[in-house]
Design an enzyme around this catalytic site. Structure first.
Site, PDB file in Angstrom:
ATOM      1  N   VAL A 255     -67.219 -35.526 -23.792  1.00 14.96           N
ATOM      2  CA  VAL A 255     -68.683 -35.499 -23.676  1.00 14.96           C
ATOM      3  C   VAL A 255     -69.173 -36.610 -22.754  1.00 14.96           C
ATOM      4  O   VAL A 255     -70.087 -36.417 -21.944  1.00 14.96           O
ATOM      5  CB  VAL A 255     -69.329 -35.619 -25.076  1.00 14.96           C
ATOM      6  CG1 VAL A 255     -70.840 -35.766 -24.969  1.00 14.96           C
ATOM      7  CG2 VAL A 255     -68.973 -34.407 -25.909  1.00 14.96           C
ATOM      8  N   ALA A 256     -68.555 -37.782 -22.853  1.00 13.55           N
ATOM      9  CA  ALA A 256     -68.964 -38.902 -22.007  1.00 13.55           C
ATOM     10  C   ALA A 256     -68.607 -38.673 -20.549  1.00 13.55           C
ATOM     11  O   ALA A 256     -69.329 -39.083 -19.645  1.00 13.55           O
ATOM     12  CB  ALA A 256     -68.299 -40.186 -22.503  1.00 13.55           C
TER      13      ALA A 256
ATOM     14  N   ASN B 139     -72.556 -43.631 -23.509  1.00 13.91           N
ATOM     15  CA  ASN B 139     -72.922 -42.466 -22.691  1.00 13.91           C
ATOM     16  C   ASN B 139     -74.427 -42.238 -22.746  1.00 13.91           C
ATOM     17  O   ASN B 139     -75.078 -41.958 -21.739  1.00 13.91           O
ATOM     18  CB  ASN B 139     -72.170 -41.232 -23.196  1.00 13.91           C
ATOM     19  CG  ASN B 139     -72.381 -40.024 -22.289  1.00 13.91           C
ATOM     20  OD1 ASN B 139     -72.183 -40.106 -21.087  1.00 13.91           O
ATOM     21  ND2 ASN B 139     -72.790 -38.921 -22.871  1.00 13.91           N
TER      22      ASN B 139
ATOM     23  N   ILE C 196     -68.230 -35.756 -18.817  1.00 12.16           N
ATOM     24  CA  ILE C 196     -68.899 -34.661 -18.093  1.00 12.16           C
ATOM     25  C   ILE C 196     -70.397 -34.954 -18.001  1.00 12.16           C
ATOM     26  O   ILE C 196     -71.059 -35.111 -19.033  1.00 12.16           O
ATOM     27  CB  ILE C 196     -68.658 -33.321 -18.811  1.00 12.16           C
ATOM     28  CG1 ILE C 196     -67.159 -33.027 -18.874  1.00 12.16           C
ATOM     29  CG2 ILE C 196     -69.377 -32.185 -18.109  1.00 12.16           C
ATOM     30  CD1 ILE C 196     -66.779 -31.906 -19.795  1.00 12.16           C
TER      31      ILE C 196
ATOM     32  N   ASN D 271     -68.564 -42.236 -15.347  1.00  7.08           N
ATOM     33  CA  ASN D 271     -67.880 -41.298 -16.249  1.00  7.08           C
ATOM     34  C   ASN D 271     -66.377 -41.260 -15.995  1.00  7.08           C
ATOM     35  O   ASN D 271     -65.571 -41.197 -16.923  1.00  7.08           O
ATOM     36  CB  ASN D 271     -68.476 -39.903 -16.098  1.00  7.08           C
ATOM     37  CG  ASN D 271     -69.907 -39.830 -16.629  1.00  7.08           C
ATOM     38  OD1 ASN D 271     -70.429 -40.815 -17.133  1.00  7.08           O
ATOM     39  ND2 ASN D 271     -70.531 -38.677 -16.517  1.00  7.08           N
TER      40      ASN D 271
ATOM     41  N   ASP E 275     -98.061 -25.335  15.317  1.00  9.12           N
ATOM     42  CA  ASP E 275     -99.277 -24.968  16.028  1.00  9.12           C
ATOM     43  C   ASP E 275     -99.910 -26.230  16.594  1.00  9.12           C
ATOM     44  O   ASP E 275     -99.693 -27.335  16.081  1.00  9.12           O
ATOM     45  CB  ASP E 275    -100.280 -24.300  15.073  1.00  9.12           C
ATOM     46  CG  ASP E 275     -99.819 -22.913  14.651  1.00  9.12           C
ATOM     47  OD1 ASP E 275     -99.362 -22.165  15.521  1.00  9.12           O
ATOM     48  OD2 ASP E 275     -99.916 -22.592  13.462  1.00  9.12           O
TER      49      ASP E 275
ATOM     50  N   ASP F 287    -100.817 -19.822  10.204  1.00  8.17           N
ATOM     51  CA  ASP F 287    -102.014 -19.678   9.378  1.00  8.17           C
ATOM     52  C   ASP F 287    -102.512 -18.242   9.260  1.00  8.17           C
ATOM     53  O   ASP F 287    -103.257 -17.906   8.357  1.00  8.17           O
ATOM     54  CB  ASP F 287    -103.150 -20.573   9.897  1.00  8.17           C
ATOM     55  CG  ASP F 287    -103.465 -20.308  11.373  1.00  8.17           C
ATOM     56  OD1 ASP F 287    -102.924 -19.335  11.938  1.00  8.17           O
ATOM     57  OD2 ASP F 287    -104.245 -21.087  11.950  1.00  8.17           O
TER      58      ASP F 287
ATOM     59  N   ASP G 121     -98.551 -14.326  11.202  1.00  2.00           N
ATOM     60  CA  ASP G 121     -97.574 -15.422  11.163  1.00  2.00           C
ATOM     61  C   ASP G 121     -96.566 -15.247  10.024  1.00  2.00           C
ATOM     62  O   ASP G 121     -95.526 -15.911  10.009  1.00  2.00           O
ATOM     63  CB  ASP G 121     -98.281 -16.774  10.970  1.00  2.00           C
ATOM     64  CG  ASP G 121     -99.026 -17.211  12.220  1.00  2.00           C
ATOM     65  OD1 ASP G 121     -98.595 -16.827  13.318  1.00  2.00           O
ATOM     66  OD2 ASP G 121    -100.026 -17.936  12.094  1.00  2.00           O
TER      67      ASP G 121
ATOM     68  N   THR H 141     -76.203 -45.611 -20.961  1.00  2.00           N
ATOM     69  CA  THR H 141     -76.090 -45.856 -19.513  1.00  2.00           C
ATOM     70  C   THR H 141     -76.406 -44.642 -18.652  1.00  2.00           C
ATOM     71  O   THR H 141     -76.744 -44.792 -17.482  1.00  2.00           O
ATOM     72  CB  THR H 141     -74.679 -46.357 -19.155  1.00  2.00           C
ATOM     73  OG1 THR H 141     -73.724 -45.373 -19.563  1.00  2.00           O
ATOM     74  CG2 THR H 141     -74.381 -47.670 -19.811  1.00  2.00           C
TER      75      THR H 141
ATOM     76  N   GLU I  11     -73.306 -33.764 -18.258  1.00  2.00           N
ATOM     77  CA  GLU I  11     -74.021 -32.542 -18.641  1.00  2.00           C
ATOM     78  C   GLU I  11     -75.528 -32.641 -18.395  1.00  2.00           C
ATOM     79  O   GLU I  11     -76.218 -31.632 -18.295  1.00  2.00           O
ATOM     80  CB  GLU I  11     -73.746 -32.209 -20.122  1.00  2.00           C
ATOM     81  CG  GLU I  11     -74.334 -33.188 -21.141  1.00  2.00           C
ATOM     82  CD  GLU I  11     -73.434 -34.396 -21.381  1.00  2.00           C
ATOM     83  OE1 GLU I  11     -73.811 -35.252 -22.190  1.00  2.00           O
ATOM     84  OE2 GLU I  11     -72.365 -34.478 -20.747  1.00  2.00           O
TER      85      GLU I  11
END
Length: 897
Positions: free
Chosen positions: A282-283, A735, A285, A707, A329, A641, A645, A738, A287
């Site tokens: 978990v830390a 995790n 990746i 990581n 333009d 405009d 266009d 930071t 996510e």
């Protein structure tokens, strides 16, 4: 009101039924009452996602589900504390995710409100521009070619009005409208020629209508069709990052599995290694990366609004940073959009006109004699000013607040109104004596406009024509000379064209003016019938000076490796003169629309690199120009405009619509809308795009280096036979501490000096280029060495595993917070950036550090996290080790410089 068949009623009956005045419209008090009764003029959208739904959605993430399973297993195994802590961290992560998503959605919602369409209405006898959603039944709406019909209307005026109703009826051919028609029987929707319906597009002419239904009561509301919405799909960058995250996640899971296997082989407990592996996965990746990218893009879009750019689609923010060519333009974008008539040629004389901008004060001076004259005393001068004011759809208005004048409508036409007013000819008085009866609107193919007025004094019809001088001369066989009509000879034509060229060489925009009188109106009002056998009156030359900020922006473009290309309908000489004033290039090379028509695509591709001005072009030419530039591998931004266009705007990498003069069709086709129609705002948007992309690189660099370092720490500890330096709860906590706050702070970093002195980035270049990969490797290695070094030192000097892990825990968080500071620039040393120049980083770092101290110094929390309080001397050692990655980062920058 819902059951009233408005197409059965005539104009008077409709106005009476809706209790409104076709000339003055509704008053403010009545509008307020009706808004309370009928609500806003908008289609109902899907119910917004609630905060609770957002919170529940956070737990659908695959990795979060793994954590919850891990928590349940821990509980079953008797690790109650671990289980509770994991759940608390999961909930804190979810709350943070909800806050990020909510903030991003609010940012996008605010942008959607800014991008909502506007409508011209008559209220209290004045023409006002209001958001379309504020319309109420009974409002008098003005319709112009290129705009969407903002509500269901019963037409009360139609001048060559045609509306594309394909979105409602499926009919591909625009429908001709007739305000005077009344139907006694029921007719299908597509045959109600006296009505206009919300969401359909005006393709030709102009008109006026009474609002009969708004919002969900409209025909399009009945079928619940959403026409006005912002796209909120994943951007290409987000898709790339999502794909990258999956690859990285797979690699990390493999490494984590290896770590788990090594731990088990070393005899460490299954339970301990399982929790460590899950926590580490978990830390490792990132996510939260997609959520952080979304919020950074959304906040960047909000910053762009302050710089007069509304970004409709997130992918435009990414593309802006790699723009290499801006096709723009001229009028109103590179110039001030305050056209001023400065020279008039009529009756063989040239007159200088003084005055400034749209203020209707000035004098008429004979060029050769230098004497001031009154236009009333010169029939030719009076006649040309009268034609200019009558053949005109614009108005000038004085602002009572700051004593300034503004034009409602086209700036060129506004200049003609102002010139006439300087000569004592006010449009309101002229229109009273010579009311308009018919008109043939301007179009880019004919390059002229015609209006027909009934003269109350002579009972004749006055035909007024203005347009491109060369084209107009071919329609004339007579000339107005000193109050008399004479034959227009070839010599006189040649002289007029020479004067026209001379004016154009002075960077003046030149229009020709002609007229004729009719005893009665013909049965068919068409250009072939009306615009023949005209009497030529003269020329008016006007100038729209370059914006000072546009001159500066062009310089910024050149230093940023971006090529500006001017595209204009003006004459070649005029365009080149303005290009020189703007210093568009050291060598101005121009191509005209006629030359473009004669060139093949291959021939244009051969010269497109050298050309910087396209003059006398029609909107259709823009597609050809864009395609040629794109084939050269350039990333093209294109402004526009008008209705025509739209194809070029869609074809460009970045379509930019004018917010002030742009039609709804152009805005719909664009990615970016300028609220001030200013070239400098395009350059500012490009700069902001570069800043956003640069910041995304910064926090990706930061997150990955941190990581990967966490994986390396556990991996090498296993290889070296050391105890695990961090327990699962500590890994999960750091995790949370930071990743979130410093990463967001990096996304809000201010622009780096010299960001517009670098060439545009290659859009094909991956985010993780060679430079970033090298930086991530060096930083993750440095962090791992620092943490393992202090862990080994503490373990050997104290033989206290809990204290050693506290050392490792504190060192890892502190070094990652230092890393966040050095990640603020890939090139500029931290001492040059300054520690406190990013207040968000300072606050985020401080908050993260305090959260670390909480789990170390509050007894019952430190017991859960298996940490102990540290002394000042111990902290000095930790800071020393933690500075190692920061020193490596700064040395890397120095060597690169």
């Amino acid at each position: 009101m819902k059951d009233v068949k408005w197409y059965h009623l005539n104009i008077r009956e409709t106005a009476e039924k809706l209790k409104t005045c076709t000339e003055k419209g509704l008053d403010a008090e009545e509008v307020k009452k009706r808004q309370q009764k009928y609500g806003l003029n908008e289609l109902k959208e899907k119910k917004p996602v609630t905060l609770f739904q957002r919170f529940i959605n956070q737990f659908k993430d695959f990795l979060v589900m793994i954590l919850i399973i891990a928590s349940i297993i821990s509980l079953v195994l008797g690790e109650v504390t671990d289980s509770v802590v994991i759940l608390i961290i999961v909930i804190l992560n979810a709350i943070l995710g909800v806050l990020q998503e909510y903030r991003a959605s609010k940012a996008l919602e605010a942008l959607k409100q800014l991008a909502s369409p506007k409508t011209l209405v008559v209220r209290e006898g004045k023409i006002q521009e209001i958001p379309s959603k504020e319309l109420v039944p009974g409002d008098i709406v003005l319709l112009e070619a290129g705009n969407y019909v903002p509500a269901d209307l019963r037409l009360i005026e139609s001048v060559n009005l045609k509306i594309d109703e394909a979105s409602l009826t499926g009919e591909s051919v625009p429908v001709e409208k007739d305000a005077g028609a009344v139907f006694t029987e029921d007719v299908p929707l597509g045959e109600r020629s006296n009505s206009a319906f919300m969401g359909t597009i005006i393709t030709y002419g102009r008109g006026k209508g009474i609002v009969t239904a708004t919002g969900m009561d409209t025909q399009i509301g009945l079928i619940a069709q959403m026409l006005e919405s912002l796209e909120e799909e994943e951007t290409p960058l987000q898709k790339k990052l999502s794909q990258f995250g999956k690859v990285l996640g797979t690699i990390c899971l493999v490494i984590v599995a290896i770590i788990f296997a090594i731990g088990v082989l070393r005899g460490l407990g299954y339970r301990e290694m399982f929790m460590t592996a899950i926590s580490l996965a978990v830390a490792a990746i990132p996510e939260g990366l997609p959520a952080i990218v979304t919020i950074v893009l959304a906040l960047g879009m909000q910053r762009m609004v302050k710089r007069h750019s509304i970004v409709k689609k997130l992918h435009a923010v990414e593309t802006l940073g790699s723009t290499t060519v801006i096709c723009t333009d001229k009028t109103g974008t590179l110039t001030q959009n305050e056209m001023t008539v400065t020279a008039i040629y009529t009756g063989g004389q040239i007159y200088k006109v003084t005055g400034e901008g749209y203020k209707p004060y000035g004098e008429f001076i004979k060029e050769h004699k230098g004497t001031t004259i009154s236009p009333n005393s010169v029939p030719d001068l009076s006649q040309i000013l009268k034609i200019g004011a009558l053949c005109n759809d614009s108005r000038i208005e004085e602002s009572k607040d700051n004593n300034t004048w503004k034009v409602i409508g086209d700036p060129t036409e506004g200049a003609l109104i102002v010139a006439a007013a300087k000569g004592g000819l006010w449009y309101t008085e002229l229109n009273n004596d010579l009311p308009r009866k018919q008109e043939i609107p301007f179009d880019s193919d004919r390059k002229r406009m015609t209006t027909i007025h009934y003269d109350k004094n002579t009972s004749k019809y006055l035909v007024c024509v203005k347009g491109a001088p060369d084209i107009l001369l071919n329609l004339c066989n007579s000339i107005f000379d000193n109050g008399n009509i004479a034959q227009l000879t070839d010599d006189k034509k040649a002289n007029i064209l020479q004067i026209n060229t001379s004016m154009a060489n002075q960077a003046l925009r030149v229009l020709g003016f002609a007229y004729k009188e009719l005893e009665s109106l013909p049965e068919t009002i068409s250009p072939d019938v009306i615009e023949t056998d005209l009497v030529f009156v003269g020329l008016m030359g006007m100038i729209d000076p370059p914006r000072k900020e546009a001159i500066e922006a062009v310089e910024v473009c050149k230093s940023a490796g971006i090529k500006p290309i001017m595209i204009t309908g003006d004459y070649k000489d005029t365009a080149v003169a303005i290009a020189r004033e703007l210093k568009l290039s050291d060598r101005i090379i121009a191509i005209t629309g006629k030359e473009l028509d004669e060139m093949s695509d291959e021939e244009l591709e051969e010269v497109i690199d050298k050309v910087n001005v396209f003059a006398r072009v029609s909107p259709e030419h823009k597609v050809k120009i864009v395609n040629s530039v794109k084939k050269k591998g350039e990333i093209v931004a294109m402004t526009g405009d008008g209705v025509n266009d739209a194809p070029a705007l869609k074809n460009a990498d970045i379509g930019i619509a004018m917010g002030i003069t742009g039609t709804d069709v152009a805005k719909e086709a664009s990615d970016l809308i300028l609220t001030d129609d200013n070239f400098a705002s395009i350059v500012a948007a490009v700069e902001e795009g570069r800043v956003i992309y640069s910041n995304i690189r910064k926090f990706i660099n930061f997150l990955l280096s941190c990581n990967i370092a966490e994986i390396l720490i556990i991996f090498f500890a296993m290889i070296l036979g050391l105890p695990i330096p961090l327990i699962p709860i500590q890994i999960l906590w750091l995790n949370l501490v930071t990743d979130a706050f410093p990463a967001l702070a990096l996304g809000m970093e201010k622009k780096e000096p010299g960001i517009m002195n670098m060439p545009p980035r290659d859009p094909k270049e991956p985010i993780l280029n060679k430079t970033m990969r090298r930086g991530i490797l060096s930083q993750s290695t440095a962090i791992a060495i620092a943490v393992l070094g202090i862990f080994f030192y503490a373990l050997n000097s104290t033989e206290n595993l809990i204290l050693a892990r506290t050392f490792a825990f504190a060192t890892l968080i502190t070094s990652e917070l230092f890393r966040a500071q050095t990640a603020r620039s890939e090139n500029i040393p931290l001492f040059k950036l300054g520690l406190f120049t990013n207040k968000y980083m300072f606050l985020g770092t401080l908050l993260s550090f305090v959260m670390m101290l909480i789990v170390m110094y509050i007894p019952f929390i430190s017991n859960v996290f298996k940490t102990v309080p540290l002394t000042l001397n111990q902290w000095l050692i930790i800071v020393g080790f933690s500075l190692l990655p920061a020193i490596v980062a700064e040395i890397t920058k120095a060597l690169k410089l």
